[in-house]
Design a protein around this motif. Structure first.
Motif, PDB file in Angstrom:
ATOM      1  N   LEU A 149     -10.173 -11.411  -4.027  1.00  0.00           N
ATOM      2  CA  LEU A 149      -9.693 -10.162  -4.027  1.00  0.00           C
ATOM      3  C   LEU A 149     -10.262  -9.096  -3.738  1.00  0.00           C
ATOM      4  O   LEU A 149      -9.870  -8.152  -3.099  1.00  0.00           O
ATOM      5  N   PHE A 150     -11.637  -9.068  -3.852  1.00  0.00           N
ATOM      6  CA  PHE A 150     -12.577  -8.183  -3.418  1.00  0.00           C
ATOM      7  C   PHE A 150     -12.418  -7.853  -1.861  1.00  0.00           C
ATOM      8  O   PHE A 150     -12.052  -6.736  -1.347  1.00  0.00           O
ATOM      9  N   LEU A 151     -12.605  -8.861  -1.121  1.00  0.00           N
ATOM     10  CA  LEU A 151     -12.350  -8.733   0.255  1.00  0.00           C
ATOM     11  C   LEU A 151     -10.843  -8.542   0.837  1.00  0.00           C
ATOM     12  O   LEU A 151     -10.963  -7.675   1.932  1.00  0.00           O
ATOM     13  N   ALA A 152     -10.043  -8.962   0.067  1.00  0.00           N
ATOM     14  CA  ALA A 152      -8.539  -8.775   0.390  1.00  0.00           C
ATOM     15  C   ALA A 152      -8.193  -7.109   0.165  1.00  0.00           C
ATOM     16  O   ALA A 152      -7.310  -6.575   0.743  1.00  0.00           O
ATOM     17  N   GLY A 153      -9.012  -6.520  -0.704  1.00  0.00           N
ATOM     18  CA  GLY A 153      -8.519  -5.007  -0.963  1.00  0.00           C
ATOM     19  C   GLY A 153      -9.168  -3.898  -0.191  1.00  0.00           C
ATOM     20  O   GLY A 153      -8.642  -2.976  -0.305  1.00  0.00           O
ATOM     21  N   ILE A 154     -10.077  -4.529   0.860  1.00  0.00           N
ATOM     22  CA  ILE A 154     -10.623  -3.426   1.604  1.00  0.00           C
ATOM     23  C   ILE A 154      -9.825  -2.771   2.677  1.00  0.00           C
ATOM     24  O   ILE A 154      -9.674  -1.290   2.673  1.00  0.00           O
ATOM     25  N   VAL A 155      -8.764  -3.454   3.438  1.00  0.00           N
ATOM     26  CA  VAL A 155      -7.844  -3.023   4.357  1.00  0.00           C
ATOM     27  C   VAL A 155      -6.752  -2.119   3.685  1.00  0.00           C
ATOM     28  O   VAL A 155      -6.547  -1.118   3.961  1.00  0.00           O
ATOM     29  N   PRO A 156      -6.193  -2.639   2.633  1.00  0.00           N
ATOM     30  CA  PRO A 156      -5.387  -1.719   1.864  1.00  0.00           C
ATOM     31  C   PRO A 156      -5.838  -0.333   1.194  1.00  0.00           C
ATOM     32  O   PRO A 156      -5.231   0.689   1.225  1.00  0.00           O
ATOM     33  N   GLY A 157      -6.795  -0.518   0.726  1.00  0.00           N
ATOM     34  CA  GLY A 157      -7.678   0.887   0.442  1.00  0.00           C
ATOM     35  C   GLY A 157      -7.868   1.540   1.543  1.00  0.00           C
ATOM     36  O   GLY A 157      -7.556   3.111   1.122  1.00  0.00           O
ATOM     37  N   ILE A 158      -8.297   1.225   2.813  1.00  0.00           N
ATOM     38  CA  ILE A 158      -8.602   2.241   3.898  1.00  0.00           C
ATOM     39  C   ILE A 158      -7.063   2.811   4.164  1.00  0.00           C
ATOM     40  O   ILE A 158      -6.872   3.923   4.471  1.00  0.00           O
ATOM     41  N   LEU A 159      -6.090   2.011   4.095  1.00  0.00           N
ATOM     42  CA  LEU A 159      -4.674   2.360   4.301  1.00  0.00           C
ATOM     43  C   LEU A 159      -4.172   3.329   3.420  1.00  0.00           C
ATOM     44  O   LEU A 159      -3.489   4.343   3.931  1.00  0.00           O
ATOM     45  N   MET A 160      -4.734   3.370   2.170  1.00  0.00           N
ATOM     46  CA  MET A 160      -4.249   4.578   1.335  1.00  0.00           C
ATOM     47  C   MET A 160      -5.083   5.830   1.504  1.00  0.00           C
ATOM     48  O   MET A 160      -4.195   6.889   1.592  1.00  0.00           O
ATOM     49  N   GLY A 161      -6.155   5.671   2.174  1.00  0.00           N
ATOM     50  CA  GLY A 161      -6.860   6.883   2.688  1.00  0.00           C
ATOM     51  C   GLY A 161      -6.058   7.403   4.029  1.00  0.00           C
ATOM     52  O   GLY A 161      -6.123   8.832   4.022  1.00  0.00           O
ATOM     53  N   LEU A 162      -5.421   6.594   4.712  1.00  0.00           N
ATOM     54  CA  LEU A 162      -4.803   7.120   6.089  1.00  0.00           C
ATOM     55  C   LEU A 162      -3.589   7.722   5.592  1.00  0.00           C
ATOM     56  O   LEU A 162      -3.152   8.813   6.342  1.00  0.00           O
ATOM     57  N   PHE A 163      -2.908   7.018   4.747  1.00  0.00           N
ATOM     58  CA  PHE A 163      -1.304   7.614   4.168  1.00  0.00           C
ATOM     59  C   PHE A 163      -1.765   9.089   3.574  1.00  0.00           C
ATOM     60  O   PHE A 163      -1.118   9.849   3.829  1.00  0.00           O
ATOM     61  N   ILE A 207       5.411   0.309  -0.565  1.00  0.00           N
ATOM     62  CA  ILE A 207       6.777  -0.406   0.144  1.00  0.00           C
ATOM     63  C   ILE A 207       6.440  -1.284   1.377  1.00  0.00           C
ATOM     64  O   ILE A 207       7.165  -2.124   1.716  1.00  0.00           O
ATOM     65  N   ALA A 208       5.672  -0.230   2.420  1.00  0.00           N
ATOM     66  CA  ALA A 208       5.402  -1.091   3.551  1.00  0.00           C
ATOM     67  C   ALA A 208       4.669  -2.429   3.402  1.00  0.00           C
ATOM     68  O   ALA A 208       4.761  -3.253   3.890  1.00  0.00           O
ATOM     69  N   LEU A 209       3.899  -2.584   2.380  1.00  0.00           N
ATOM     70  CA  LEU A 209       2.788  -3.778   2.216  1.00  0.00           C
ATOM     71  C   LEU A 209       3.899  -4.819   1.720  1.00  0.00           C
ATOM     72  O   LEU A 209       3.516  -5.995   1.883  1.00  0.00           O
ATOM     73  N   ILE A 210       4.821  -4.527   0.816  1.00  0.00           N
ATOM     74  CA  ILE A 210       5.920  -5.703   0.449  1.00  0.00           C
ATOM     75  C   ILE A 210       6.591  -6.134   1.437  1.00  0.00           C
ATOM     76  O   ILE A 210       7.140  -7.272   1.980  1.00  0.00           O
ATOM     77  N   LEU A 241       1.846  10.954  -3.839  1.00  0.00           N
ATOM     78  CA  LEU A 241       2.322  10.169  -4.662  1.00  0.00           C
ATOM     79  C   LEU A 241       3.376   9.507  -3.722  1.00  0.00           C
ATOM     80  O   LEU A 241       3.551   8.202  -3.873  1.00  0.00           O
ATOM     81  N   LEU A 242       4.191  10.396  -3.207  1.00  0.00           N
ATOM     82  CA  LEU A 242       5.278   9.811  -2.055  1.00  0.00           C
ATOM     83  C   LEU A 242       4.751   9.107  -1.024  1.00  0.00           C
ATOM     84  O   LEU A 242       5.117   7.945  -0.951  1.00  0.00           O
ATOM     85  N   ALA A 243       3.427   9.270  -0.550  1.00  0.00           N
ATOM     86  CA  ALA A 243       2.947   8.672   0.503  1.00  0.00           C
ATOM     87  C   ALA A 243       2.212   7.524   0.028  1.00  0.00           C
ATOM     88  O   ALA A 243       2.239   6.502   0.798  1.00  0.00           O
ATOM     89  N   LEU A 244       1.571   7.317  -1.040  1.00  0.00           N
ATOM     90  CA  LEU A 244       1.273   5.957  -1.595  1.00  0.00           C
ATOM     91  C   LEU A 244       2.303   5.205  -2.124  1.00  0.00           C
ATOM     92  O   LEU A 244       2.177   3.861  -1.682  1.00  0.00           O
TER      93      LEU A 244
END
Length: 425
Positions: free
Chosen positions: A170-184, A408-411, A400-403
């Motif tokens: 879980l820790f390792l899988a969360g790295i890229v989505p967390g960075i994507l949150m920052g990019l959005f 939705i994109a990750l789903i 909030l809209l960006a996140l």
């Protein structure tokens, strides 16, 4: 029938003002009475078992690491370092907040602690520079909720314990989505900053940038130590929490010398108070979890969602809609403890990767921390940033809209989570 009794008793007790931990326990007792299986010993045994878990030892140490980082100057130097590199851009202080939010998230698993640190340092600076205080507070809140997604994450710890899923994965899988949150958030802030009439911060000379990078290097080493240790099997997630707390204490006391023994005592006291709340929730939620299994509520909910079992994407979307609306009225940890035992059997039956589900689920729970009317992070940033809750709610809207767009994109494209997760294996 059991699901209706559980939900009505849980929501009714919460509406009456009963603390969520006890509302969960009494909702479990209501199921016992419904099924004719009430036994006080079962209640006590499950409550003890809920807190008697070795992995949960990581929770107080990660909380303590966050306290040491804020009190010991690590958080402040992260913000200063980010400001030196991107602060001179148009809307630069907003980019500083996002960069610092990502970096702080890799040091502490607490959204509340990160948001408080960001808001205390940056909101006065942004107000003085002419930024809209509501938008500034909204950005601080949105940047702060990256913390439960990027490791080390208290949310992943609790989800992993309840769902019996590998916390390291879980820790390792969360790295890229967390960075994507920052990019959005960066894209959203770019649109917002174009309309802001704010003063530009002077460009920092390269000599000073390198000096600040050197000072912040001690703080930046912490995520490297944690991720490297987990990736190469040097220590477990629980042990990594101890390493994080010890490292933050050493840097605050010896390197930056901003931690006094009085501050250490205050950090320990604050950690004990926060940990007691988390572990009481974990303990009493086990009573509800046990009865959810006995009463086969997962099977009932699975029956309602059976029409979607052949369509994993639609099934994920339906569950995330439920979690999103739950986030408006419940705090982060109660959502994890309530919905994980209900959803996991459905996820397994639909052959959805539990690690992928865990990342999306925790991200959605994090978003719930900035959705009104409860929005605990919104309340924190409103208090620290000295704006009203209504202003903070208005300020959070574009972020909030960006996140939600990212969720939705990750789903729609689960490969954005599953493929990067394979890189770390």
């Amino acid at each position: 029938m059991s699901a209706i009794v559980f939900l009505s008793s849980l929501l009714g007790l919460i509406a009456l003002g009963l603390p969520i931990a006890f509302a969960l326990m009494f909702a479990g007792v209501a199921l016992m009475l419904l099924t004719g299986q009430f036994d006080a010993q079962i209640v006590v045994q499950n409550a003890v078992a809920g807190a008697d878990n070795f992995v949960l030892m990581a929770v107080p140490f990660f909380i303590l690491a966050g306290e040491f980082m804020n009190a010991g100057g690590l958080s402040k130097r992260i913000v200063e370092m980010a400001g030196a590199f991107v602060g001179h851009l148009r809307g630069g202080l907003g980019y500083v907040a996002i960069c610092a939010g990502i970096l702080l998230a890799s040091l502490s698993g607490s959204a509340v602690a990160d948001t408080a640190a960001l808001a205390a340092i940056l909101v006065p600076m942004m107000r003085q520079a002419g930024y809209d205080p509501a938008r500034a507070c909204g950005l601080m809140a949105a940047s702060g909720i990256i913390a439960p997604v990027i490791p080390p994450s208290i949310g992943f710890l609790i989800f992993g314990v309840v769902a019996n899923v590998s916390i390291t994965r879980l820790f390792l899988a969360g790295i890229v989505p967390g960075i994507l949150m920052g990019l959005f958030l960066t894209v959203a802030w770019w649109f917002v900053a174009r309309r802001q009439q704010a003063a530009l911060t002077p460009r920092v000379p390269w000599g000073q940038r390198l000096r600040l990078l050197g000072q912040g290097g001690w703080a930046l080493m912490l995520p490297v130590i944690i991720i490297g240790g987990l990736r190469f099997g040097i220590f477990t997630p629980t042990e990594s929490a101890v390493v994080a707390a010890a490292y933050a204490l050493f840097v605050g006391l010896v390197v930056y010398r901003e931690l006094s023994w009085r501050k250490v005592y205050e950090c320990l006291l604050s950690t004990a108070q926060t940990t007691s709340v988390v572990l009481l929730l974990a303990a009493l939620a086990m009573v509800a979890s046990y009865m959810i299994t006995i009463a086969d509520i997962s099977g009932q909910v699975g029956g309602w969602l059976s029409a979607l079992s052949d369509h994993p994407m639609i099934l994920m979307a339906a569950m995330m809609v439920v979690v999103f609306f739950a986030g408006m009225v419940l705090d982060f940890i109660p959502i994890v403890l309530i919905f994980t035992p209900v959803f996991m059997p459905i996820i397994q039956a639909a052959d959805i990767d539990p690690v992928y589900f865990g990342v999306i689920f925790i991200m959605n729970c994090s978003i719930g921390m900035i959705t009104p009317p409860v929005g605990v992070v919104l309340n924190v940033v409103s208090s620290v940033g000295k704006v009203s809750m209504a202003q903070a709610t208005r300020g959070i809207a574009p972020f909030l809209l960006a996140l939600v767009t990212l969720l939705i994109a990750l789903i729609l494209f689960p490969e954005l989570v599953t493929v990067p997760a394979q890189w770390w294996r």
